[in-house]
Design an enzyme around this catalytic site. Structure first.
Site, PDB file in Angstrom:
ATOM      1  N   SER A  73      39.742  40.717  37.089  1.00  0.00           N
ATOM      2  CA  SER A  73      40.085  39.298  37.050  1.00  0.00           C
ATOM      3  C   SER A  73      39.316  38.523  35.979  1.00  0.00           C
ATOM      4  O   SER A  73      39.705  37.420  35.608  1.00  0.00           O
ATOM      5  CB  SER A  73      39.826  38.666  38.427  1.00  0.00           C
ATOM      6  OG  SER A  73      38.469  38.805  38.757  1.00  0.00           O
TER       7      SER A  73
ATOM      8  N   CYS B  66      30.387  47.385  48.632  1.00  0.00           N
ATOM      9  CA  CYS B  66      28.987  47.038  48.341  1.00  0.00           C
ATOM     10  C   CYS B  66      28.510  45.939  49.292  1.00  0.00           C
ATOM     11  O   CYS B  66      27.517  45.270  49.021  1.00  0.00           O
ATOM     12  CB  CYS B  66      28.810  46.646  46.883  1.00  0.00           C
ATOM     13  SG  CYS B  66      29.787  45.230  46.398  1.00  0.00           S
TER      14      CYS B  66
HETATM   15  N1  SAH Z   1      33.308  49.222  38.905  1.00  0.00           N
HETATM   16  C1  SAH Z   1      32.566  48.281  38.121  1.00  0.00           C
HETATM   17  C2  SAH Z   1      31.961  47.185  38.955  1.00  0.00           C
HETATM   18  C3  SAH Z   1      32.955  46.370  39.736  1.00  0.00           C
HETATM   19  S1  SAH Z   1      32.295  44.906  40.396  1.00  0.00           S
HETATM   20  C4  SAH Z   1      31.487  49.023  37.342  1.00  0.00           C
HETATM   21  O1  SAH Z   1      31.171  50.159  37.676  1.00  0.00           O
HETATM   22  O2  SAH Z   1      30.957  48.465  36.379  1.00  0.00           O
HETATM   23  C5  SAH Z   1      33.707  44.084  40.948  1.00  0.00           C
HETATM   24  C6  SAH Z   1      34.561  43.482  39.841  1.00  0.00           C
HETATM   25  O3  SAH Z   1      35.727  42.941  40.456  1.00  0.00           O
HETATM   26  C7  SAH Z   1      33.946  42.322  39.097  1.00  0.00           C
HETATM   27  O4  SAH Z   1      33.984  42.609  37.730  1.00  0.00           O
HETATM   28  C8  SAH Z   1      34.840  41.099  39.399  1.00  0.00           C
HETATM   29  O5  SAH Z   1      35.019  40.255  38.282  1.00  0.00           O
HETATM   30  C9  SAH Z   1      36.132  41.778  39.759  1.00  0.00           C
HETATM   31  N2  SAH Z   1      37.019  41.036  40.678  1.00  0.00           N
HETATM   32  C10 SAH Z   1      36.686  40.230  41.704  1.00  0.00           C
HETATM   33  N3  SAH Z   1      37.774  39.862  42.387  1.00  0.00           N
HETATM   34  C11 SAH Z   1      38.835  40.440  41.778  1.00  0.00           C
HETATM   35  C12 SAH Z   1      40.236  40.453  42.036  1.00  0.00           C
HETATM   36  N4  SAH Z   1      40.749  39.803  43.072  1.00  0.00           N
HETATM   37  N5  SAH Z   1      41.028  41.170  41.218  1.00  0.00           N
HETATM   38  C13 SAH Z   1      40.506  41.857  40.169  1.00  0.00           C
HETATM   39  N6  SAH Z   1      39.201  41.895  39.890  1.00  0.00           N
HETATM   40  C14 SAH Z   1      38.362  41.204  40.684  1.00  0.00           C
END
Ligand code: SAH
Length: 396
Positions: free
Chosen positions: A251, A340
């Site tokens: 997002s 998490c």
């Molecule tokens: N897997 C990644 C970390 C993910 S953290 C790594 O290893 O680096 C979760 C991520 O989800 C964040 O970047 C946040 O911006 C995104 N996010 C939060 N809500 C969301 C949604 N509804 N749809 C898509 N992405 C989302």
């Protein structure tokens, strides 16, 4: 000048005797003396017997965070130096960090330093000050970090809401030296750009380091969907391990911009990836309806439950996204799914995944359970320190 003393109510010493480092206001009978905000207090039971040293914050629900269980300890400069050195030494010796140049150096309660997070990206140090006790000694801690790590620069990322629970306002900025806008780190063969100043947390999800290796082992020859991709670290690891193509869903457009840079610096052809800037909950529904399917899904959403109170709502969100993920899996597909939320244990998370599989009409087999990287240690007396959990599932 006696150290101020916090006396507990009768029978309210139990959690401290089990070495849980948080003392809630409800357990306190009286505060003797006049402790400063964040100042050191001696905690005693209802009969005056010593329990622990901690720091005091009258504004927080957690009024005392425990620092030391030894009566003979003196919480002075040398004490802080020893605690920091102990944390740094542990990381220096960690086998799992040999092929990485970024890691968590201090993980709060799990390192005996409640409210302090210190991450290292090459020679740059990023600090989060999350409790009044750490706030009070911040100058000393920054000085000690300079002494013990000789960094090129220290940057503070205390721009987090939980500081407000401690009566502190969010804060971010340089503490010393120069920190460049983007730092390029290494995890095994993969390189990642980290935006220390504006990225999530302190810039990168270091806690998933080991899981990226484990998960990518299952990715060969599969088309992969990386939901909640952030800057694409899982996606890049999967491609390096032989995935055919990856689709990233995220997002934050800034995170996706960094993801594109990451593909570039890893020499991955852009036609092996598709970047979708959108809401993962909507994108999975579009794919379900259009019949798009994947050989592997990685689902690493943000924390849906910040506390136990938020669990029921969070459970619905975890179930929904996992259910949809399973619907998108080809036969013999793999799903690596994470939570998490510290408030949710692995058993609870497994149950949600089970319910999702029933509603998705997909049988699943759990092949592996995953946790957080070793530089985010778990204190068994403090279950809250174990927050990241994951399941590698196969859907026949
Ligand atoms: N897997 C990644 C970390 C993910 S953290 C790594 O290893 O680096 C979760 C991520 O989800 C964040 O970047 C946040 O911006 C995104 N996010 C939060 N809500 C969301 C949604 N509804 N749809 C898509 N992405 C989302």
């Amino acid at each position: 000048m006696d150290t101020p003393q916090v006396r507990l109510k009768k029978t309210r010493d139990r959690s401290l005797r089990r070495r849980h480092p948080w003392l809630y206001s409800g357990a306190i009978d009286k505060v003797e003396g006049d402790p400063e905000m964040g100042g050191i207090v001696r905690v005693v039971d209802d009969r005056g017997a010593f329990l622990a040293w901690g720091y005091f914050n009258p504004l927080s629900k957690i009024q005392v965070r425990i620092l030391d269980w030894q009566e003979s300890s003196l919480i002075d400069e040398e004490w802080w130096r020893c605690r920091l050195r102990r944390s740094l030494d542990m990381r220096r010796k960690l086998p799992s960090l040999r092929s990485a140049n970024a890691c968590r150096l201090v993980y709060s309660e799990a390192d005996g330093l409640p409210g302090l997070i210190v991450d290292k990206y090459l020679d740059y140090i990023v600090v989060q000050v999350l409790s009044a006790g750490v706030e009070r000694v911040r100058a000393l801690l920054f000085e000690l970090l300079r002494e013990l790590t000789s960094p090129e620069g220290i940057y503070e990322r205390s721009d987090v809401e939980i500081r407000e629970l401690e009566g502190l306002s969010p804060l971010s900025g340089p503490a010393s030296g120069d920190v460049p806008p983007v730092v390029e780190i290494r995890e095994g063969q993969n390189r990642f750009c980290v935006d220390i100043k504006k990225g999530h947390k302190t810039g990168f999800y270091l806690d998933q380091r080991a899981n990226r290796d484990i998960v990518s082992e299952y990715a060969a020859d599969r088309e992969v969907l990386d939901l909640f991709s952030y800057t694409g670290a899982f996606a890049i690891a999967a491609l390096r391990a032989g995935a055919k193509r990856v689709t990233l869903v995220e997002s934050s457009s800034q995170a996706l911009d960094v993801a594109r840079q990451n593909f570039d610096i890893n020499g991955i052809a852009p036609d092996r990836a598709e970047f979708i800037n959108g809401n993962a909950f909507d994108v999975v529904r579009e794919y379900r309806d259009s019949g798009r399917r994947f050989g592997m899904l990685i689902c690493d959403p943000p924390k849906f439950a910040h506390s136990k109170v938020q669990l029921p709502k969070a459970e619905r969100a975890y179930k929904d996204i996992n259910l949809m993920a399973m619907k998108l899996l080809e036969p013999d597909g793999m799903l690596a799914t994470f939570s998490c939320s510290g408030a949710m244990g692995i058993e609870e998370f497994s149950k949600i995944v089970a319910w999702a599989s029933i509603d998705a009409s997909r049988e699943i087999q759990v092949l592996q359970r995953l946790s957080q990287a070793h530089d985010h240690p778990i204190n068994p007396c403090f279950p809250e320190s174990e927050y990241l959990k994951g399941l590698i599932c196969r859907a026949p």
